[in-house]
Design a protein around this motif. Structure first.
Motif, PDB file in Angstrom:
ATOM      1  N   CYS A 171     -63.981  13.816 -24.499  1.00  0.00           N
ATOM      2  CA  CYS A 171     -64.886  12.673 -24.304  1.00  0.00           C
ATOM      3  C   CYS A 171     -65.311  12.832 -25.811  1.00  0.00           C
ATOM      4  O   CYS A 171     -65.382  13.709 -26.519  1.00  0.00           O
ATOM      5  CB  CYS A 171     -65.993  13.223 -23.345  1.00  0.00           C
ATOM      6  SG  CYS A 171     -65.511  13.206 -21.601  1.00  0.00           S
ATOM      7  N   SER A 172     -66.171  11.677 -26.080  1.00  0.00           N
ATOM      8  CA  SER A 172     -67.024  11.560 -27.413  1.00  0.00           C
ATOM      9  C   SER A 172     -66.252  11.754 -28.533  1.00  0.00           C
ATOM     10  O   SER A 172     -66.719  12.580 -29.441  1.00  0.00           O
ATOM     11  CB  SER A 172     -68.065  12.278 -27.352  1.00  0.00           C
ATOM     12  OG  SER A 172     -69.109  12.028 -26.229  1.00  0.00           O
ATOM     13  N   LYS A 204     -65.467  16.236 -27.510  1.00  0.00           N
ATOM     14  CA  LYS A 204     -66.231  17.204 -26.672  1.00  0.00           C
ATOM     15  C   LYS A 204     -65.071  17.321 -25.102  1.00  0.00           C
ATOM     16  O   LYS A 204     -64.378  16.252 -24.858  1.00  0.00           O
ATOM     17  CB  LYS A 204     -67.238  16.371 -26.008  1.00  0.00           C
ATOM     18  CG  LYS A 204     -67.949  16.983 -24.829  1.00  0.00           C
ATOM     19  CD  LYS A 204     -69.290  16.096 -24.387  1.00  0.00           C
ATOM     20  CE  LYS A 204     -70.320  16.602 -23.481  1.00  0.00           C
ATOM     21  NZ  LYS A 204     -71.323  15.878 -23.039  1.00  0.00           N
ATOM     22  N   CYS A 206     -64.804  17.713 -22.072  1.00  0.00           N
ATOM     23  CA  CYS A 206     -65.605  17.407 -20.726  1.00  0.00           C
ATOM     24  C   CYS A 206     -64.863  17.669 -19.437  1.00  0.00           C
ATOM     25  O   CYS A 206     -65.806  17.824 -18.332  1.00  0.00           O
ATOM     26  CB  CYS A 206     -66.359  16.074 -20.788  1.00  0.00           C
ATOM     27  SG  CYS A 206     -65.170  14.633 -21.080  1.00  0.00           S
ATOM     28  N   ALA A 231     -74.325  23.987 -20.450  1.00  0.00           N
ATOM     29  CA  ALA A 231     -73.468  22.692 -20.049  1.00  0.00           C
ATOM     30  C   ALA A 231     -71.814  23.396 -19.553  1.00  0.00           C
ATOM     31  O   ALA A 231     -71.361  24.271 -20.542  1.00  0.00           O
ATOM     32  CB  ALA A 231     -73.299  21.771 -20.958  1.00  0.00           C
ATOM     33  N   SER A 233     -69.231  21.702 -20.487  1.00  0.00           N
ATOM     34  CA  SER A 233     -68.529  21.177 -21.630  1.00  0.00           C
ATOM     35  C   SER A 233     -68.656  21.927 -22.731  1.00  0.00           C
ATOM     36  O   SER A 233     -69.703  22.677 -22.997  1.00  0.00           O
ATOM     37  CB  SER A 233     -68.715  19.648 -21.575  1.00  0.00           C
ATOM     38  OG  SER A 233     -70.234  19.670 -21.753  1.00  0.00           O
ATOM     39  N   ASP A 256     -74.101  12.496 -27.876  1.00  0.00           N
ATOM     40  CA  ASP A 256     -73.829  12.617 -26.533  1.00  0.00           C
ATOM     41  C   ASP A 256     -74.488  13.971 -25.953  1.00  0.00           C
ATOM     42  O   ASP A 256     -73.653  14.950 -25.392  1.00  0.00           O
ATOM     43  CB  ASP A 256     -72.473  12.867 -26.353  1.00  0.00           C
ATOM     44  CG  ASP A 256     -71.876  12.707 -25.050  1.00  0.00           C
ATOM     45  OD1 ASP A 256     -72.641  12.148 -23.968  1.00  0.00           O
ATOM     46  OD2 ASP A 256     -70.566  12.514 -24.638  1.00  0.00           O
ATOM     47  N   HIS A 257     -75.891  14.237 -26.097  1.00  0.00           N
ATOM     48  CA  HIS A 257     -76.447  15.468 -25.597  1.00  0.00           C
ATOM     49  C   HIS A 257     -76.831  15.286 -24.087  1.00  0.00           C
ATOM     50  O   HIS A 257     -77.177  16.359 -23.498  1.00  0.00           O
ATOM     51  CB  HIS A 257     -77.529  15.813 -26.432  1.00  0.00           C
ATOM     52  CG  HIS A 257     -77.317  15.892 -27.914  1.00  0.00           C
ATOM     53  ND1 HIS A 257     -78.314  15.166 -28.728  1.00  0.00           N
ATOM     54  CD2 HIS A 257     -76.234  16.345 -28.517  1.00  0.00           C
ATOM     55  CE1 HIS A 257     -77.748  15.453 -29.839  1.00  0.00           C
ATOM     56  NE2 HIS A 257     -76.708  16.273 -29.754  1.00  0.00           N
ATOM     57  N   ASP A 258     -76.610  14.138 -23.430  1.00  0.00           N
ATOM     58  CA  ASP A 258     -76.849  13.982 -22.005  1.00  0.00           C
ATOM     59  C   ASP A 258     -78.184  14.429 -21.722  1.00  0.00           C
ATOM     60  O   ASP A 258     -78.729  15.025 -20.329  1.00  0.00           O
ATOM     61  CB  ASP A 258     -75.847  14.671 -21.107  1.00  0.00           C
ATOM     62  CG  ASP A 258     -74.403  14.290 -21.421  1.00  0.00           C
ATOM     63  OD1 ASP A 258     -74.305  13.212 -21.307  1.00  0.00           O
ATOM     64  OD2 ASP A 258     -73.379  15.047 -21.375  1.00  0.00           O
ATOM     65  N   ASP A 260     -79.842  17.092 -22.874  1.00  0.00           N
ATOM     66  CA  ASP A 260     -79.937  18.516 -22.850  1.00  0.00           C
ATOM     67  C   ASP A 260     -81.024  18.718 -23.851  1.00  0.00           C
ATOM     68  O   ASP A 260     -81.392  18.032 -24.569  1.00  0.00           O
ATOM     69  CB  ASP A 260     -78.940  19.226 -22.970  1.00  0.00           C
ATOM     70  CG  ASP A 260     -77.657  19.273 -21.972  1.00  0.00           C
ATOM     71  OD1 ASP A 260     -78.255  19.110 -20.881  1.00  0.00           O
ATOM     72  OD2 ASP A 260     -76.679  19.283 -22.048  1.00  0.00           O
TER      73      ASP A 260
END
Length: 331
Positions: A171-172, A204, A206, A231, A233, A256-258, A260
């Motif tokens: 991802c990312s 990432k 993920c 996380a 990931s 892309d920290h979602d 957090d």
């Protein structure tokens, strides 16, 4: 009872006895009334300007519009936070502005990013993370297998030959060549065969199985308290310096920290120049920080206030990163 805010202000004891929904509805109504009467600044920047001096110096002895705002903010903290998370509404938004003003106060008083070693995780939580202060841990990754093994040739073999890593999508993904494949193994092979002079790539992991493979090469950072839940990931950050070095290389942001609250970056090979950039309105009031990480060092960064970007400060640099959150446990 008539108070400083105007008509019908309830005593604190009476408001405390009301259900949370009633307390929130009361303050929503009060803030909406103050806004209509133009006694509350209309814009977020004006509210922050009104709050920041009070939060820095403490309450004023003579009540006025600004002291009323500060009193209202503190009363909201007193009455609403024990009830749970705030819903969207005027009171909730205003309380958010108070928090941002406090963040500005914090970063203005923090002259440098401190370096520590053999630090107690409880100290990290109370003194740094909960205060939105970044810190460098000089022995943060000293015992990790990744510190020894993670080189460009090793990672090229790992991602092209491991059955899990070979068959999962990351991802990312981003690389400096704007590759169409979006594949770590393809890009690492390109580095090897085309002998790129300078490059950067980050991705990432993920996929749970892929992230677990990478976790086999490092330990949970010892400096993070048990309350921090990491996380699943993790990230790999890799870059090679230009021939002239340093100033010719652009910074790369870690995104892309979602949502957090925390990111940590551990230096495994070479070195990164890391910049911490204050977010949003803090950017106009606070300086950015520049750090240079060496192998075995790690930086922990609270994400509520800071954004993170990096570039290589050595011929080749490799880092590992992950994000996390913590519950609001008792202090």
């Amino acid at each position: 009872m008539v108070g400083r805010w105007g008509r019908g202000f309830e005593p604190v004891s009476e408001l405390r006895s009301l259900p949370f929904a009633r307390r929130l509805a009361y303050f929503d109504g009060e803030f909406e009334r103050l806004r209509r009467e133009r006694r509350l600044p209309a814009s977020s920047s004006a509210r922050l300007r009104a709050l920041e001096p009070l939060l820095r110096r403490g309450p004023s002895r003579s009540p006025g519009p600004r002291s009323a705002l500060a009193a209202g903010a503190l009363l909201l903290l007193l009455l609403l936070l024990p009830g749970g998370l705030l819903r969207a509404g005027p009171a909730a938004r205003f309380l958010s502005f108070c928090g941002r003003a406090l963040l500005i106060q914090v970063c203005q008083k923090y002259p440098t990013v401190e370096s520590v070693q053999k630090v107690d995780p409880k100290v990290v939580l109370q003194k740094y993370l909960r205060q939105n202060l970044p810190l460098v841990i000089t022995d943060g990754a000293e015992e990790w297998v990744a510190l020894r093994d993670f080189t460009v040739p090793f990672l090229t073999r790992l991602f092209s030959g491991h059955p899990v890593l070979q068959n999962t999508i990351v991802c990312s993904y981003w690389d400096s060549q704007d590759s169409l494949e979006k594949s770590p193994s393809v890009f690492l092979e390109k580095i090897h065969h085309q002998r790129l002079a300078h490059w950067a790539v980050q991705w990432k992991n993920c996929n749970k199985a892929a992230a677990k493979v990478i976790r086999g090469f490092y330990l949970r950072p010892y400096f993070l308290p048990a309350v921090v839940e990491l996380a699943e990931s993790n990230w790999l950050l890799m870059a090679a310096q230009t021939e002239n070095g340093g100033t010719g290389d652009p910074f790369v942001k870690v995104g892309d920290h979602d949502g957090d609250l925390l990111i940590w970056i551990a230096q495994l090979q070479g070195g990164f120049e890391v910049q911490l950039l204050p977010k949003d309105l803090c950017a106009n009031n606070c300086t950015h920080y520049t750090l240079w990480l060496s192998p075995g060092e790690a930086v922990a960064v609270p994400l509520q206030m800071w954004e993170v970007q990096y570039r290589p400060s050595s011929a080749t640099a490799i880092g590992l990163a992950a994000t996390g959150n913590w519950l609001q446990d008792s202090r």
